[in-house]
Design an enzyme around this catalytic site. Structure first.
Site, PDB file in Angstrom:
ATOM      1  CB  ALA A  97     -55.001 -57.493  29.028  1.00  0.00           C
ATOM      2  CE  LYS A  98     -57.201 -61.309  24.818  1.00  0.00           C
ATOM      3  NZ  LYS A  98     -58.624 -60.926  24.758  1.00  0.00           N
ATOM      4  CE1 TYR A 126     -54.687 -59.485  22.752  1.00  0.00           C
ATOM      5  CE2 TYR A 126     -53.238 -61.398  22.981  1.00  0.00           C
ATOM      6  CZ  TYR A 126     -54.424 -60.835  22.538  1.00  0.00           C
ATOM      7  OH  TYR A 126     -55.349 -61.616  21.873  1.00  0.00           O
TER       8      TYR A 126
END
Ligand code: NAP
Length: 251
Positions: free
Chosen positions: A155-156, A152
């Site tokens: 991705a962020k 995550y």
């Protein structure tokens, strides 16, 4: 008085996306609610219509090129050219690195990164034709690293680079691109995190609030308000920025 535009919000059946859709409708825009479950999208659209707004619900998996193409074409024919796009759809598949599976990695990348890429590619054709556009991508304070979120946070952080590149490439067409990076926002997503770490949600909220300078956790409306500004006509000179909305300083 702002001009009425057509806005697309992904992952808008609940949480931050639903609050953003309601806010953009209140701002005077027609709004397309995109999410996996079309019936849930239609519910949000009906609630907006009941308050006097204009909205449609469209079922769409943002990680599917075919579904994205079809959804954006439907928005364009039913509401008009989408010139506001909020890439909000997201999932978490948290685990410590040694337990994280290839599937956990791939599914998070597919929704956040590929999803934002596909949606932006489909909508930018309308924006460049109209010589106007506002793109907002949902990043996260986790972009700076967070235990259990290797997929995550990657991705962020990736969405921040994606945003800056969009700002550079699309600026000359009147299109701005910015990222909003929330801290702790009270939604089903943070409820799932509480469950994973074995804490009651109320206690998790209380503890998290104590660590935040403004001494409260965020609400979806806090993020919607920031997105509303970035999607407004008057925000035309703000582009390529990452705005942390976290109740305290982050950069
Ligand atoms: P949420 O309540 O879990 O809502 C996310 C929505 O995205 C859900 O309705 C979900 O549908 C939908 N979705 C998932 N995969 C999708 C796909 N492939 N195509 C279309 N829609 C899809 O999450 P949230 O807390 O509102 O978060 C919204 C965004 O803000 C996410 O990008 C998240 O990473 C980011 N963010 C949240 C926080 C926070 O504290 N809550 C902090 C930082 C960043 P289903 O319900 O059907 O799965």
């Amino acid at each position: 008085m702002s001009t009425s535009r057509v806005a697309v919000v992904t992952g808008a059946a609940r949480g931050i996306g639903a609050a953003t859709a309601r806010r953009l409708a209140k701002d005077g825009n027609a709004v397309a609610i995109l999410d996996l479950d079309e019936a849930a999208c239609v519910e949000v659209a009906e609630a907006i219509a009941a308050e006097g707004g204009r909205a449609i619900g469209v079922g769409c998996d943002v990680a599917s090129a075919e579904q994205v193409e079809a959804a954006v074409a439907r928005v364009a024919s039913e509401l008009g050219a989408p010139t506001i796009l909020v890439n909000n759809a997201g999932i978490i598949r948290d685990n410590l690195l040694f337990k994280m599976t290839e599937g956990d990695w791939d599914s998070v990348m597919a929704v956040h990164l590929k999803g934002a890429f596909l949606m932006t590619k489909a909508c930018q054709a309308h924006m460049t034709a109209e010589k106007y556009g506002r793109i907002v991508n949902l990043s996260s304070s986790s972009a700076q690293g967070n235990r259990g979120q290797a997929n995550y946070s990657a991705a962020k952080a990736g969405l921040q680079g994606f945003t800056k590149t969009l700002a550079i490439e699309l600026g000359k067409f009147g299109v701005t691109a910015n990222a909003v990076a929330p801290g702790f926002i009270q939604t089903d997503m943070t409820a799932a995190t509480a469950e994973r770490i074995g804490m009651e949600f109320d206690k998790f909220i209380e503890y998290s609030a104590s660590q935040i300078p403004v001494q409260r956790v965020g609400q979806p409306e806090d993020i919607a308000a920031t997105i509303s500004f970035l999607c407004s006509e008057e925000a035309g000179f703000v582009s390529g920025q990452v705005i942390y909305v976290a109740g305290g300083p982050l950069d």
